[in-house]
Design a protein around this motif. Structure first.
Motif, PDB file in Angstrom:
ATOM      1  N   PHE A  42       0.828  -1.204   0.000  1.00 22.42           N
ATOM      2  CA  PHE A  42       0.000   0.000   0.000  1.00 22.42           C
ATOM      3  C   PHE A  42       0.862   1.253   0.000  1.00 22.42           C
ATOM      4  O   PHE A  42       2.033   1.204   0.346  1.00 22.42           O
ATOM      5  CB  PHE A  42      -0.870   0.032   1.268  1.00 22.42           C
ATOM      6  CG  PHE A  42      -2.031  -0.912   1.248  1.00 22.42           C
ATOM      7  CD1 PHE A  42      -2.162  -1.866   0.256  1.00 22.42           C
ATOM      8  CD2 PHE A  42      -2.994  -0.855   2.241  1.00 22.42           C
ATOM      9  CE1 PHE A  42      -3.238  -2.741   0.242  1.00 22.42           C
ATOM     10  CE2 PHE A  42      -4.063  -1.734   2.235  1.00 22.42           C
ATOM     11  CZ  PHE A  42      -4.190  -2.677   1.248  1.00 22.42           C
ATOM     12  N   VAL A  43       0.214   2.380  -0.335  1.00 24.38           N
ATOM     13  CA  VAL A  43       0.944   3.647  -0.248  1.00 24.38           C
ATOM     14  C   VAL A  43       0.795   4.201   1.163  1.00 24.38           C
ATOM     15  O   VAL A  43      -0.051   3.764   1.939  1.00 24.38           O
ATOM     16  CB  VAL A  43       0.460   4.659  -1.315  1.00 24.38           C
ATOM     17  CG1 VAL A  43       0.682   4.098  -2.706  1.00 24.38           C
ATOM     18  CG2 VAL A  43      -1.003   5.012  -1.118  1.00 24.38           C
ATOM     19  N   ASP A  44       1.621   5.177   1.493  1.00 21.18           N
ATOM     20  CA  ASP A  44       1.675   5.745   2.833  1.00 21.18           C
ATOM     21  C   ASP A  44       0.376   6.494   3.161  1.00 21.18           C
ATOM     22  O   ASP A  44       0.022   7.464   2.491  1.00 21.18           O
ATOM     23  CB  ASP A  44       2.878   6.707   2.882  1.00 21.18           C
ATOM     24  CG  ASP A  44       3.093   7.294   4.258  1.00 21.18           C
ATOM     25  OD1 ASP A  44       2.299   7.007   5.171  1.00 21.18           O
ATOM     26  OD2 ASP A  44       4.073   8.049   4.399  1.00 21.18           O
ATOM     27  N   GLN A  45      -0.291   6.048   4.210  1.00 23.40           N
ATOM     28  CA  GLN A  45      -1.557   6.674   4.635  1.00 23.40           C
ATOM     29  C   GLN A  45      -1.341   8.164   4.967  1.00 23.40           C
ATOM     30  O   GLN A  45      -2.182   8.999   4.670  1.00 23.40           O
ATOM     31  CB  GLN A  45      -2.048   5.920   5.887  1.00 23.40           C
ATOM     32  CG  GLN A  45      -3.420   6.290   6.379  1.00 23.40           C
ATOM     33  CD  GLN A  45      -4.525   5.721   5.497  1.00 23.40           C
ATOM     34  OE1 GLN A  45      -4.277   4.906   4.606  1.00 23.40           O
ATOM     35  NE2 GLN A  45      -5.742   6.171   5.735  1.00 23.40           N
ATOM     36  N   GLN A  46      -0.196   8.477   5.570  1.00 29.44           N
ATOM     37  CA  GLN A  46       0.041   9.843   6.071  1.00 29.44           C
ATOM     38  C   GLN A  46       0.244  10.851   4.949  1.00 29.44           C
ATOM     39  O   GLN A  46      -0.026  12.035   5.126  1.00 29.44           O
ATOM     40  CB  GLN A  46       1.287   9.870   6.986  1.00 29.44           C
ATOM     41  CG  GLN A  46       1.210   8.934   8.173  1.00 29.44           C
ATOM     42  CD  GLN A  46      -0.091   9.081   8.950  1.00 29.44           C
ATOM     43  OE1 GLN A  46      -0.565  10.197   9.173  1.00 29.44           O
ATOM     44  NE2 GLN A  46      -0.711   7.965   9.321  1.00 29.44           N
ATOM     45  N   THR A  47       0.745  10.389   3.797  1.00 28.38           N
ATOM     46  CA  THR A  47       1.028  11.363   2.726  1.00 28.38           C
ATOM     47  C   THR A  47      -0.091  11.413   1.675  1.00 28.38           C
ATOM     48  O   THR A  47       0.058  12.096   0.662  1.00 28.38           O
ATOM     49  CB  THR A  47       2.360  11.031   2.017  1.00 28.38           C
ATOM     50  OG1 THR A  47       2.353   9.662   1.655  1.00 28.38           O
ATOM     51  CG2 THR A  47       3.555  11.327   2.889  1.00 28.38           C
ATOM     52  N   LEU A  48      -1.185  10.702   1.910  1.00 29.96           N
ATOM     53  CA  LEU A  48      -2.271  10.757   0.914  1.00 29.96           C
ATOM     54  C   LEU A  48      -2.770  12.201   0.780  1.00 29.96           C
ATOM     55  O   LEU A  48      -2.884  12.918   1.781  1.00 29.96           O
ATOM     56  CB  LEU A  48      -3.400   9.800   1.302  1.00 29.96           C
ATOM     57  CG  LEU A  48      -3.087   8.336   1.015  1.00 29.96           C
ATOM     58  CD1 LEU A  48      -4.137   7.412   1.621  1.00 29.96           C
ATOM     59  CD2 LEU A  48      -2.960   8.066  -0.481  1.00 29.96           C
TER      60      LEU A  48
END
Ligand SMILES: Cc1ncc(COP(=O)(O)O)c(C=O)c1O
Length: 428
Positions: A42-48
């Motif tokens: 997955f991609v980083d939740q914080q940088t969405l």
């Protein structure tokens, strides 16, 4: 008759397989929230990009005419201004001028993520029993997609520069000797920061790949499926021209199918991907897409077009690169500190989300092997390398594993890497 057919299911349902291992990994992760998952891609939740998306939504919403267009069905090929923006980006990334040897607008098809494009291509090109030569290792979801249409996947060895041209040539020669050359329909490679191996195919290798595909295309065209899902996630080094661009320079772009996506570089929730297709494949792929959904969600496409028009995408990617670069650095520094002394090596990735480890030969990283259990009890999850190998061809080594550094924080990456080293150390 197989068990599935007896239960009234199609052969394709059986080919799709049952319980997939990613679901098992997710179950494992959910059951143990204390685990550091170096497994999920997955991609980083914080940088969405929450704020950039809100601003684009506001801008779209502010225009009632555009809003209504967005809320209506669109065309199968995709929203024109989005396709124009994709073409523009592609031409710039590959340093091609409009009207030159680069792709044209009618070759750009928008899909629901690049996964849909890959699926449509598989549906369009492959009959059951036909062959795709795949980098070994490869993105395991696409290996399953190929199995789902009844295709055979044959692995070709890779090294730190991508698929090995001599190995590809030899595999094609073997298929010819076996009377199977006409069944080889495509070669599949992830050219930038590969999932799972982390490698980027060098420009020379790209040229060799095109030359080989072309040379062996005498019984039928052997397409190269270029998966460029991670192209924008470049943390070190210069931009590399896409296979598509190199093909265009050589042969008007008729050999390469290029798959791109905004999932990794912006948001997988919006899930907009695209294909740049050889002209002769546009109609057949659109016919498949017409049967699936006659156009990807129009709202998402117009939202993504607005994000691009406002310049928010480029700003976001700049920040994202900084953040992922720190995570990659932390992963590699931890690997150097704790894993190198255990006889483990890797090709340092310069982008993407993955680091691919080679452990000592005696260690089995598989789901059924002892390391996986030990790692879970030490508090860390990884993807066993065995999940990433095509069914035939290059044999599946038991001692590889994939680490993903996108989701965990730098602190968790460091903790997870130390736990992994402890787990490996106990086997020694
Ligand atoms: C190599 C590769 N290709 C394609 C995809 C599909 O991404 P999406 O369908 O979200 O564009 C992924 C997702 O993880 C990937 O790793």
């Amino acid at each position: 008759m197989s068990g599935d057919e007896q239960r009234g299911l199609s052969r394709r349902a059986a080919w799709a397989g049952g319980d997939n291992f990613i679901s098992r990994l997710m179950t494992e992760a959910l059951a143990r929230p204390d685990l550091v998952s170096l497994a999920a891609g997955f991609v980083d939740q914080q940088t969405l990009p929450a704020e950039a998306t809100r601003q684009a939504l506001d801008a779209l919403w502010a225009d009632p005419t555009r809003t209504r267009i967005a809320l209506q069905y669109g065309t199968t090929i995709g929203h024109r201004s989005l396709r124009e923006a994709i073409l523009d980006r592609m031409l710039k990334a590959d340093s091609l001028g409009p009207g030159g040897s680069g792709p044209t607008l009618d070759q750009i098809v928008v899909t629901a993520g690049s996964n849909q494009l890959l699926h449509l291509v598989a549906d369009t090109l492959l009959n059951p029993g036909e062959i795709v030569l795949c980098a070994a290792p490869s993105y395991f979801v696409f290996l399953d997609t190929l199995a789902n249409v009844g295709a055979r996947t044959v692995g070709v060895e890779v090294d730190c520069n991508g698929i090995i041209p001599e190995a590809l040539d030899e595999e094609l020669a073997r298929r010819k000797t076996a009377g199977e050359l006409a069944a080889v329909k495509a070669i599949y490679v992830t050219t930038y920061y590969d999932n799972p191996s982390g490698t980027t195919t060098t420009t020379t290798r790209r040229q060799q790949l095109i030359e080989i595909a072309r040379r062996w295309s005498h019984e039928n065209t052997i397409y190269i499926i270029e998966d460029a899902a991670y192209r924008e996630l470049r943390y070190y080094g210069d931009e590399t021209p896409s296979l598509y661009a190199l093909d265009g320079n050589l042969d008007n772009g008729e050999q390469v199918i290029h798959a791109g996506t905004f999932s990794k570089s912006f948001s997988p929730g919006i899930r907009v991907g695209w294909g740049i297709l050889p002209k002769r494949l546009v109609g057949p792929v659109l016919a498949q897409k017409g049967n699936v959904d006659f156009g990807s969600p129009h709202f998402n496409q117009m939202l993504m077009a607005t994000v691009l028009q406002r310049g928010s995408f480029d700003r976001h990617v700049t920040g994202l690169r900084e953040s992922y670069r720190r995570k990659l650095d932390a992963t590699l520094a931890s690997a150097e500190k704790w894993l190198r002394p255990l006889g483990i090596d890797w090709v340092p990735a310069t982008g993407g989300l993955y680091v691919w480890l080679r452990l000592p030969d005696a260690i089995d990283t598989g789901l059924g092997g002892s390391l996986f259990r030990r790692a879970v009890s030490e508090g860390v999850l990884y993807v066993p390398g065995e999940c990433c190998y095509p069914k035939e061809g290059y044999p599946c080594p038991k001692n590889r594993l994939r680490l993903s550094f996108g989701v965990p924080s730098v602190e968790d990456i460091v903790r997870g890497m130390e736990s992994l080293a402890r787990a490996i150390g106990t086997l020694g």
